[in-house]
Motif scaffolding. Structure first.
Motif, PDB file in Angstrom:
ATOM      1  N   VAL A  79       0.841  -1.198   0.000  1.00 45.64           N
ATOM      2  CA  VAL A  79       0.000   0.000   0.000  1.00 45.64           C
ATOM      3  C   VAL A  79       0.879   1.253   0.000  1.00 45.64           C
ATOM      4  O   VAL A  79       0.594   2.227  -0.710  1.00 45.64           O
ATOM      5  CB  VAL A  79      -0.952  -0.011   1.216  1.00 45.64           C
ATOM      6  N   VAL A  80       1.965   1.224   0.774  1.00 39.76           N
ATOM      7  CA  VAL A  80       2.911   2.351   0.801  1.00 39.76           C
ATOM      8  C   VAL A  80       3.562   2.526  -0.566  1.00 39.76           C
ATOM      9  O   VAL A  80       3.629   3.643  -1.111  1.00 39.76           O
ATOM     10  CB  VAL A  80       3.989   2.130   1.881  1.00 39.76           C
ATOM     11  N   THR A  81       4.040   1.424  -1.138  1.00 37.92           N
ATOM     12  CA  THR A  81       4.696   1.480  -2.452  1.00 37.92           C
ATOM     13  C   THR A  81       3.747   2.005  -3.519  1.00 37.92           C
ATOM     14  O   THR A  81       4.121   2.836  -4.358  1.00 37.92           O
ATOM     15  CB  THR A  81       5.213   0.087  -2.842  1.00 37.92           C
ATOM     16  N   GLY A  82       2.517   1.534  -3.486  1.00 37.17           N
ATOM     17  CA  GLY A  82       1.528   1.987  -4.452  1.00 37.17           C
ATOM     18  C   GLY A  82       1.228   3.467  -4.327  1.00 37.17           C
ATOM     19  O   GLY A  82       1.086   4.174  -5.342  1.00 37.17           O
ATOM     20  N   ALA A  83       1.147   3.954  -3.090  1.00 33.81           N
ATOM     21  CA  ALA A  83       0.868   5.371  -2.874  1.00 33.81           C
ATOM     22  C   ALA A  83       2.004   6.248  -3.401  1.00 33.81           C
ATOM     23  O   ALA A  83       1.767   7.274  -4.049  1.00 33.81           O
ATOM     24  CB  ALA A  83       0.644   5.637  -1.381  1.00 33.81           C
ATOM     25  N   ARG A 144      -6.813   8.785  -6.932  1.00 38.32           N
ATOM     26  CA  ARG A 144      -7.808   8.856  -5.859  1.00 38.32           C
ATOM     27  C   ARG A 144      -7.946   7.524  -5.122  1.00 38.32           C
ATOM     28  O   ARG A 144      -7.923   7.482  -3.882  1.00 38.32           O
ATOM     29  CB  ARG A 144      -9.162   9.292  -6.425  1.00 38.32           C
ATOM     30  N   GLU A 145      -8.090   6.440  -5.853  1.00 40.90           N
ATOM     31  CA  GLU A 145      -8.303   5.144  -5.211  1.00 40.90           C
ATOM     32  C   GLU A 145      -7.060   4.682  -4.457  1.00 40.90           C
ATOM     33  O   GLU A 145      -7.144   4.235  -3.301  1.00 40.90           O
ATOM     34  CB  GLU A 145      -8.696   4.100  -6.250  1.00 40.90           C
ATOM     35  N   ILE A 146      -5.893   4.809  -5.086  1.00 41.93           N
ATOM     36  CA  ILE A 146      -4.661   4.306  -4.469  1.00 41.93           C
ATOM     37  C   ILE A 146      -4.282   5.146  -3.249  1.00 41.93           C
ATOM     38  O   ILE A 146      -3.959   4.606  -2.182  1.00 41.93           O
ATOM     39  CB  ILE A 146      -3.525   4.291  -5.508  1.00 41.93           C
ATOM     40  N   LEU A 147      -4.349   6.464  -3.401  1.00 39.38           N
ATOM     41  CA  LEU A 147      -4.022   7.335  -2.275  1.00 39.38           C
ATOM     42  C   LEU A 147      -5.051   7.185  -1.164  1.00 39.38           C
ATOM     43  O   LEU A 147      -4.711   7.185   0.029  1.00 39.38           O
ATOM     44  CB  LEU A 147      -3.954   8.786  -2.756  1.00 39.38           C
ATOM     45  N   GLY A 148      -6.313   7.034  -1.556  1.00 39.35           N
ATOM     46  CA  GLY A 148      -7.365   6.866  -0.558  1.00 39.35           C
ATOM     47  C   GLY A 148      -7.167   5.632   0.298  1.00 39.35           C
ATOM     48  O   GLY A 148      -7.427   5.650   1.508  1.00 39.35           O
ATOM     49  N   GLU A 149      -6.703   4.544  -0.302  1.00 38.84           N
ATOM     50  CA  GLU A 149      -6.444   3.324   0.463  1.00 38.84           C
ATOM     51  C   GLU A 149      -5.323   3.542   1.468  1.00 38.84           C
ATOM     52  O   GLU A 149      -5.424   3.113   2.632  1.00 38.84           O
ATOM     53  CB  GLU A 149      -6.092   2.178  -0.483  1.00 38.84           C
ATOM     54  N   TYR A 150      -4.260   4.205   1.032  1.00 38.50           N
ATOM     55  CA  TYR A 150      -3.153   4.485   1.953  1.00 38.50           C
ATOM     56  C   TYR A 150      -3.623   5.370   3.113  1.00 38.50           C
ATOM     57  O   TYR A 150      -3.312   5.101   4.285  1.00 38.50           O
ATOM     58  CB  TYR A 150      -1.994   5.163   1.224  1.00 38.50           C
ATOM     59  N   LEU A 151      -4.377   6.413   2.814  1.00 37.81           N
ATOM     60  CA  LEU A 151      -4.813   7.353   3.850  1.00 37.81           C
ATOM     61  C   LEU A 151      -5.787   6.700   4.821  1.00 37.81           C
ATOM     62  O   LEU A 151      -5.768   6.987   6.018  1.00 37.81           O
ATOM     63  CB  LEU A 151      -5.431   8.591   3.202  1.00 37.81           C
ATOM     64  N   LYS A 152      -6.630   5.805   4.324  1.00 39.12           N
ATOM     65  CA  LYS A 152      -7.534   5.074   5.209  1.00 39.12           C
ATOM     66  C   LYS A 152      -6.739   4.214   6.188  1.00 39.12           C
ATOM     67  O   LYS A 152      -7.017   4.215   7.395  1.00 39.12           O
ATOM     68  CB  LYS A 152      -8.477   4.196   4.388  1.00 39.12           C
ATOM     69  N   ARG A 153      -5.745   3.506   5.671  1.00 38.30           N
ATOM     70  CA  ARG A 153      -4.908   2.654   6.531  1.00 38.30           C
ATOM     71  C   ARG A 153      -4.112   3.505   7.527  1.00 38.30           C
ATOM     72  O   ARG A 153      -3.965   3.124   8.702  1.00 38.30           O
ATOM     73  CB  ARG A 153      -3.955   1.826   5.679  1.00 38.30           C
ATOM     74  N   SER A 154      -3.579   4.631   7.075  1.00 37.51           N
ATOM     75  CA  SER A 154      -2.760   5.460   7.972  1.00 37.51           C
ATOM     76  C   SER A 154      -3.619   6.102   9.057  1.00 37.51           C
ATOM     77  O   SER A 154      -3.148   6.324  10.182  1.00 37.51           O
ATOM     78  CB  SER A 154      -2.001   6.526   7.182  1.00 37.51           C
ATOM     79  N   HIS A 155      -4.901   6.395   8.748  1.00 39.39           N
ATOM     80  CA  HIS A 155      -5.780   6.941   9.786  1.00 39.39           C
ATOM     81  C   HIS A 155      -6.067   5.884  10.848  1.00 39.39           C
ATOM     82  O   HIS A 155      -6.145   6.193  12.050  1.00 39.39           O
ATOM     83  CB  HIS A 155      -7.085   7.443   9.168  1.00 39.39           C
ATOM     84  N   GLU A 156      -6.210   4.636  10.435  1.00 38.80           N
ATOM     85  CA  GLU A 156      -6.399   3.552  11.401  1.00 38.80           C
ATOM     86  C   GLU A 156      -5.184   3.431  12.314  1.00 38.80           C
ATOM     87  O   GLU A 156      -5.324   3.224  13.529  1.00 38.80           O
ATOM     88  CB  GLU A 156      -6.641   2.237  10.654  1.00 38.80           C
ATOM     89  N   VAL A 157      -3.992   3.564  11.731  1.00 42.32           N
ATOM     90  CA  VAL A 157      -2.766   3.518  12.529  1.00 42.32           C
ATOM     91  C   VAL A 157      -2.700   4.713  13.465  1.00 42.32           C
ATOM     92  O   VAL A 157      -2.258   4.596  14.620  1.00 42.32           O
ATOM     93  CB  VAL A 157      -1.531   3.467  11.598  1.00 42.32           C
ATOM     94  N   GLU A 158      -3.132   5.870  12.994  1.00 40.12           N
ATOM     95  CA  GLU A 158      -3.157   7.063  13.845  1.00 40.12           C
ATOM     96  C   GLU A 158      -3.977   6.807  15.109  1.00 40.12           C
ATOM     97  O   GLU A 158      -3.535   7.117  16.231  1.00 40.12           O
ATOM     98  CB  GLU A 158      -3.739   8.243  13.077  1.00 40.12           C
ATOM     99  N   LEU A 159      -5.163   6.251  14.944  1.00 43.67           N
ATOM    100  CA  LEU A 159      -6.016   5.982  16.101  1.00 43.67           C
ATOM    101  C   LEU A 159      -5.380   4.947  17.026  1.00 43.67           C
ATOM    102  O   LEU A 159      -5.426   5.083  18.257  1.00 43.67           O
ATOM    103  CB  LEU A 159      -7.390   5.498  15.631  1.00 43.67           C
ATOM    104  N   GLY A 160      -4.760   3.922  16.438  1.00 46.09           N
ATOM    105  CA  GLY A 160      -4.096   2.913  17.249  1.00 46.09           C
ATOM    106  C   GLY A 160      -2.920   3.466  18.020  1.00 46.09           C
ATOM    107  O   GLY A 160      -2.720   3.149  19.206  1.00 46.09           O
ATOM    108  N   PRO A 242      12.674   0.098   4.039  1.00 46.23           N
ATOM    109  CA  PRO A 242      11.669  -0.099   2.974  1.00 46.23           C
ATOM    110  C   PRO A 242      10.274  -0.414   3.485  1.00 46.23           C
ATOM    111  O   PRO A 242       9.286  -0.081   2.858  1.00 46.23           O
ATOM    112  CB  PRO A 242      12.242  -1.271   2.166  1.00 46.23           C
ATOM    113  N   ASN A 243      10.185  -1.062   4.634  1.00 46.56           N
ATOM    114  CA  ASN A 243       8.869  -1.487   5.127  1.00 46.56           C
ATOM    115  C   ASN A 243       8.356  -0.597   6.249  1.00 46.56           C
ATOM    116  O   ASN A 243       7.496  -1.002   7.025  1.00 46.56           O
ATOM    117  CB  ASN A 243       8.952  -2.927   5.641  1.00 46.56           C
TER     118      ASN A 243
END
Length: 336
Positions: A79-83, A144-160, A242-243
Motif C-alpha cells: 500500500v505504501v509502495t503503491g501510494a 484517488r483510489e490508491i491514495l485513498g487506500e493508503y490514507l484510510k490505513r494510515s488513519h487507522e494507525v493514527e487511532l491505534g 523499505p517497510n
C-alpha cells in the motif's frame, strides 16, 4: 543547449525570491547517524500480554528520548509502495498548468499547490485536506483510489498509536482520541517533489520547522535529505527502511503533554542528492474545533503550563496563515 526540466518544469520557470539566511553548521552538512528507534505496531496490540507490555515500554522510551521513530507493520508495504508510485505519477503525468490549477485562491481552499525553487526552498508541493473529508486531484485517474487506500490505513494507525500513547502516558486508552476529537481530525497530506542537487537553486529543500498536529507520518521513495534535530542537539539523517513509515511528533502533542513529548525541528537538505526524491507527509491533527491546552495531569508546581490553550483552528491561523497551510506557531506561543 536543451533546457533542463524538473518534474516537467523548465528551469526558466524557476523563480528566485530571496537570499539564503539559514546558516549551515558542520552538523547540518555531516549529520549524526545515531540509530533511530524502530517500533513494531503489531506488537503494541499483540495477544501475548508480556510481548505487548515490552512493546509499550519500548514505545515509551522512543517517545521520551527521541519523539520520532520508524514504524513497521502498520500500513502494508504494498500500500505504501503503491501510494508513492501514484504520487510520482501525479508529478510526471500531469502538466505544470494542470498542477497549477490547485494553487490556493481562498482561505478556505482544501488544495494548495506551490513550486518554489530559490535559495531558501527547493520543492514542488501539493497539500490536500485528507480528513475528515478526502480531497484528491482528478489526475491521474488512478490517484484517488490508491491514495485513498493508503490514507484510510494510515488513519487507522493514527487511532491505534493515539491509544498506545495514551496508555504509556498513564491515561485512559481514549484520552488523546477524545482530547483531539480524532474521529473528526483535520489531516493535511503534502505530496512533495525534491529535485536532485544538480538542478536546485540552493542547498535547502525545506528550511527548519516543526509541524502542527499529533504527529506526522512520512513515506519517501528514496532516502536522502531529511534531517531531524535530536533532543541532544544533533542533526540525524532519516533513513527510512523499505517497510517502515517515519513518525515525528507534532506541536499539539507537545502542548497537551506540557512539553513532556517534543515536537522536533527538521529540514530537508539537497547537497548530496543525486536523484529526485518523492515524499508524502500526512499531518494528523485534532479536529479544528478541538481546544488543546496542557492537560492538568502534566502540570504541577515545578512545571507550570508552558502554552496557552486554543482551538486547532485558532492555532493554525495564529500567524496569519490559513488552515490548509498547516504552519507551526509553537515558538511564538511558548510561555517560557
Amino acid at each position: 543547449m536543451a533546457e533542463t526540466v524538473v518534474a516537467g518544469i523548465p528551469t526558466s520557470d524557476f523563480k528566485i525570491t530571496g537570499t539564503l539566511n539559514h546558516s549551515h553548521d558542520e552538523s547540518l552538512i555531516k549529520p549524526d547517524h545515531d540509530e533511530t528507534p524502530t517500533v513494531d505496531y503489531s506488537l503494541l496490540y499483540s495477544n501475548d500480554l508480556d510481548q505487548r507490555a515490552k512493546a509499550l515500554q519500548h514505545l515509551a522510551k522512543a517517545c521520551e528520548d527521541y519523539g520520532f521513530f520508524y514504524l513497521i507493520n502498520g500500513v502494508p508495504e504494498d500500500v505504501v509502495t503503491g501510494a508513492l508510485k501514484a504520487v510520482s505519477d501525479f508529478f510526471y503525468q500531469t502538466t505544470l498548468d494542470e498542477r497549477g490549477e490547485y494553487k490556493k485562491k481562498n482561505p478556505t481552499d482544501r488544495f494548495s499547490w506551490v513550486s518554489n525553487y530559490n535559495t531558501e526552498e527547493n520543492r514542488e508541493c501539493l497539500k490536500v485536506v485528507s480528513h475528515p473529508q478526502y480531497h484528491c486531484p482528478s489526475k491521474p485517474a488512478h490517484l484517488r483510489e490508491i491514495l485513498g487506500e493508503y490514507l484510510k490505513r494510515s488513519h487507522e494507525v493514527e487511532l491505534g498509536l493515539a491509544r498506545a500513547l495514551s496508555k504509556i502516558l498513564g491515561m485512559e486508552e481514549t484520552f488523546i482520541e477524545k482530547a483531539f476529537k480524532l474521529q473528526a481530525g483535520f489531516d493535511v497530506t503534502a505530496m512533495n517533489f525534491y529535485p536532485p542537487s544538480s538542478q536546485s537553486k540552493g542547498p535547502i529543500g525545506l528550511p527548519d520547522h516543526t509541524d502542527p498536529g499529533l504527529f506526522v507520518s512520512l513515506i519517501q521513495d528514496v532516502n536522502g535529505g531529511l534531517q531531524i534535530l535530536s533532543q541532544k542537539g544533533k542533526w540525524i539523517s532519516v533513513k527510512i527502511p523499505p517497510n517502515a513509515i517515519f513518525i515525528n511528533f507534532g506541536d499539539q502533542i507537545e502542548i497537551l503533554t506540557n512539553g513532556r513529548y517534543k515536537s522536533n525541528v527538521h529540514h530537508v537538505v539537497l547537497e548530496n542528492n543525486k536523484v529526485r526524491r518523492i515524499s508524502m507527509a500526512t499531518l494528523h491533527g485534532p479536529a479544528l474545533e478541538a481546544a488543546i491546552a496542557p492537560e492538568p495531569a502534566f502540570v504541577n508546581q515545578s512545571h507550570s503550563p508552558a502554552y496557552p490553550g486554543m482551538t486547532y483552528k485558532e492555532y493554525l491561523e495564529f500567524n496569519g496563515f490559513d488552515e490548509i497551510d498547516v504552519q507551526s506557531s509553537i515558538t511564538q506561543l511558548r510561555l517560557y
